[in-house]
Design a protein around this motif. Structure first.
Motif, PDB file in Angstrom:
ATOM      1  N   VAL A 107       0.841  -1.188   0.000  1.00 26.54           N
ATOM      2  CA  VAL A 107       0.000   0.000   0.000  1.00 26.54           C
ATOM      3  C   VAL A 107       0.881   1.245   0.000  1.00 26.54           C
ATOM      4  CG1 VAL A 107      -1.732   1.331   1.264  1.00 26.54           C
ATOM      5  CG2 VAL A 107      -1.877  -1.158   1.216  1.00 26.54           C
ATOM      6  N   ARG A 109       0.651   5.335   0.285  1.00 29.14           N
ATOM      7  CA  ARG A 109      -0.239   6.432   0.659  1.00 29.14           C
ATOM      8  C   ARG A 109       0.523   7.744   0.653  1.00 29.14           C
ATOM      9  NH1 ARG A 109      -3.628   3.445   5.590  1.00 29.14           N
ATOM     10  NH2 ARG A 109      -4.978   2.254   4.189  1.00 29.14           N
ATOM     11  N   ASP A 273       0.083   1.228   8.961  1.00 27.25           N
ATOM     12  CA  ASP A 273      -1.314   1.532   9.264  1.00 27.25           C
ATOM     13  C   ASP A 273      -1.400   2.768  10.157  1.00 27.25           C
ATOM     14  OD1 ASP A 273      -4.034   1.426   9.603  1.00 27.25           O
ATOM     15  OD2 ASP A 273      -4.069  -0.508  10.609  1.00 27.25           O
ATOM     16  N   SER A 276       0.560   6.170   8.615  1.00 34.17           N
ATOM     17  CA  SER A 276      -0.123   6.843   7.507  1.00 34.17           C
ATOM     18  C   SER A 276      -1.221   7.758   8.028  1.00 34.17           C
ATOM     19  CB  SER A 276      -0.693   5.826   6.519  1.00 34.17           C
ATOM     20  OG  SER A 276      -1.690   5.024   7.117  1.00 34.17           O
ATOM     21  N   ASP A 277      -1.902   7.343   9.100  1.00 34.19           N
ATOM     22  CA  ASP A 277      -2.917   8.214   9.706  1.00 34.19           C
ATOM     23  C   ASP A 277      -2.277   9.443  10.344  1.00 34.19           C
ATOM     24  OD1 ASP A 277      -4.907   6.559   8.893  1.00 34.19           O
ATOM     25  OD2 ASP A 277      -5.498   5.862  10.878  1.00 34.19           O
ATOM     26  N   ALA A 280      -1.414  11.768   7.442  1.00 32.33           N
ATOM     27  CA  ALA A 280      -2.636  12.357   6.873  1.00 32.33           C
ATOM     28  C   ALA A 280      -3.210  13.421   7.786  1.00 32.33           C
ATOM     29  CB  ALA A 280      -3.669  11.263   6.621  1.00 32.33           C
ATOM     30  N   MET A 289      -5.834  12.028   1.708  1.00 33.02           N
ATOM     31  CA  MET A 289      -4.710  11.123   1.450  1.00 33.02           C
ATOM     32  C   MET A 289      -5.102  10.083   0.410  1.00 33.02           C
ATOM     33  SD  MET A 289      -2.344   8.888   4.073  1.00 33.02           S
ATOM     34  CE  MET A 289      -1.053  10.105   4.212  1.00 33.02           C
ATOM     35  N   THR A 290      -4.232   9.891  -0.573  1.00 34.77           N
ATOM     36  CA  THR A 290      -4.449   8.852  -1.567  1.00 34.77           C
ATOM     37  C   THR A 290      -3.927   7.523  -1.043  1.00 34.77           C
ATOM     38  OG1 THR A 290      -2.315   9.240  -2.648  1.00 34.77           O
ATOM     39  CG2 THR A 290      -4.211  10.497  -3.453  1.00 34.77           C
ATOM     40  N   SER A 291      -4.480   6.435  -1.536  1.00 34.54           N
ATOM     41  CA  SER A 291      -4.047   5.103  -1.134  1.00 34.54           C
ATOM     42  C   SER A 291      -4.206   4.154  -2.314  1.00 34.54           C
ATOM     43  CB  SER A 291      -4.881   4.603   0.052  1.00 34.54           C
ATOM     44  OG  SER A 291      -4.445   3.332   0.481  1.00 34.54           O
ATOM     45  N   TYR A 302      -7.314   0.955  -5.762  1.00 32.86           N
ATOM     46  CA  TYR A 302      -7.344   2.302  -5.192  1.00 32.86           C
ATOM     47  C   TYR A 302      -8.464   2.393  -4.166  1.00 32.86           C
ATOM     48  CZ  TYR A 302      -4.338   3.398  -9.164  1.00 32.86           C
ATOM     49  OH  TYR A 302      -3.305   3.408 -10.065  1.00 32.86           O
ATOM     50  N   SER A 305      -8.109   6.061   2.398  1.00 27.44           N
ATOM     51  CA  SER A 305      -7.314   5.501   3.494  1.00 27.44           C
ATOM     52  C   SER A 305      -8.008   5.614   4.844  1.00 27.44           C
ATOM     53  CB  SER A 305      -5.948   6.203   3.560  1.00 27.44           C
ATOM     54  OG  SER A 305      -6.105   7.591   3.798  1.00 27.44           O
ATOM     55  N   ALA A 328     -10.807  11.938  -0.528  1.00 24.00           N
ATOM     56  CA  ALA A 328     -10.048  10.694  -0.688  1.00 24.00           C
ATOM     57  C   ALA A 328     -10.816   9.670  -1.524  1.00 24.00           C
ATOM     58  CB  ALA A 328      -9.690  10.110   0.673  1.00 24.00           C
TER      59      ALA A 328
END
Length: 398
Positions: A107, A109, A273, A276-277, A280, A289-291, A302, A305, A328
């Protein structure tokens, strides 16, 4: 007007709660008026996954593998409260965990930047791409709540019948034990995905783990990452003027908070996990945020997130129009359409996806935004709108 045509479909994975509501709204207002949308639809709502014992989730994974591109709405991972709320027959596993396990992907992000939303971490002037190994660890664990005193052991029985046995703990009372695993091949795929992605984006790679404590498990990650880099990517990185380095995860976190950004931060599953939060949120919102799940077989999935926005959904059920940020989820669709266009050679579809992204960011930069962004905007928001109004503003720009 004539609609933009698609040569091949994408796998569409619907989800739960407020994001499911926005999913349909985005299709109705921003996609189907302009694109002759071709999808294979899979309902990954928590009730459908429960009813099919997750067959629908495995079918969706197979569709992504076959079609090459998927787009996914946020979904609920059940707990005891959700079992009662939705009258489920059993605790359902994480659908994301199933998809990532089946597709063996990584993944990636990255935060979505807009001019009038500034990062809480002042040094971050470039997006930090987070590469999350999406297999194993606690997402494919085995757990036991032990009822009494006893011996906890870790046992491996080889295909040749030989046994390896280690004592975890002589427990003097009730407790808990957990077993996690990973596979060398999956770690190698993770390494290759990260290094290939970094070369494509022309960014350095950082990798952090805790091999000082987890000498075997994390040490294996460290060794494999270095081996793959040295044998397959070192020359290309040197030629491109890029670097790769390993450091302890706690040192990586400290460095990240003081850097300018602009690198790929490779993380094990749980670390990715959580971190990334953090990235963001520090960049404005979990909805900014893209994922994308990038798979060794060349497939791409796609998604947003963030979660299903449960509290907003309860308010929606009471008749309220909430100010839920759909960016997102919009970018999940644009990412999937762009990749479909790239694979099929349909430049007009890619052009549409880029224009939809520009219209979305342009709406925010014009001062029209949902409540989560309005609290952070500089200058202040001109107009705070609900999700329906926000999507209408984007549609007017299209």
């Amino acid at each position: 007007m004539s609609k933009i045509q698609m040569k091949n479909p994408i796998a569409e994975l619907d989800g739960d709660e407020m994001t499911r509501v926005l999913w349909q709204l985005i299709k109705d207002k921003l996609l189907t008026p302009f694109v002759d949308l071709k999808t294979e639809y899979y309902d990954l709502s928590i009730t459908e996954r429960d009813k099919t014992d997750d067959k629908v989730t495995y079918d969706a994974a197979e569709a992504i593998r076959r079609l090459g591109v998927g787009v996914k709405c946020a979904t609920i991972t059940s707990n005891a409260a959700r079992v009662q709320e939705y009258n489920l027959t059993h605790l359902t596993p994480s659908p994301n965990g199933i998809l990532r396990g089946e597709l063996d992907g990584t993944v990636f992000r990255a935060p979505i930047f807009v001019k009038n939303i500034h990062c809480n971490v002042r040094s971050w002037t470039k997006p930090i791409v987070l590469g999350r190994h999406a297999y194993g660890d606690v997402y494919k664990n085995c757990e036991i709540k032990t009822p009494c005193a006893g011996k906890a052991e870790l046992v491996f029985t080889g295909a040749d019948g030989k046994e390896i046995r280690r004592t975890i703990k002589e427990m003097n009372g009730p407790g808990i034990i957990q077993g996690i695993h990973n596979l060398d091949d999956s770690i190698k795929s993770f390494a290759r995905c990260c290094f290939t992605y970094a070369l494509d984006k022309h960014i350095d790679v950082w990798f952090g783990a805790k091999d000082t404590i987890s000498k075997t498990y994390d040490g294996n990650f460290k060794a494999i990452m270095q081996q793959v880099f040295d044998e397959e990517y070192k020359d290309a990185f040197e030629k491109a003027g890029l670097t790769y380095f390993y450091t302890l995860i706690d040192d990586a976190v400290a460095r990240i908070m003081k850097c300018e950004g602009g690198m790929l931060w490779a993380c094990k599953n749980y670390d990715g996990d959580v971190m990334s939060d953090m990235i963001a949120s520090a960049c404005g919102s979990l909805a900014m945020m893209t994922s994308v799940l990038v798979c060794p077989g060349g497939q791409f999935e796609y998604e947003a997130s963030h979660g299903t926005v449960q509290k907003h959904y309860y308010r929606y059920l009471k008749g309220e129009k909430t100010s839920t940020n759909p960016v997102a989820t919009i970018f999940a669709w644009t990412g999937a359409l762009t990749k479909r266009a790239e694979l099929d050679g349909t430049s007009d579809l890619a052009d549409f996806a880029h224009k939809l992204e520009a219209a979305t960011l342009g709406t925010i930069e014009d001062g029209i935004m949902t409540g989560d962004l309005a609290r952070l905007a500089e200058p202040a928001a001109k107009k705070i709108v609900n999700s329906w109004e926000f999507i209408d503003e984007i549609a007017s720009r299209l």
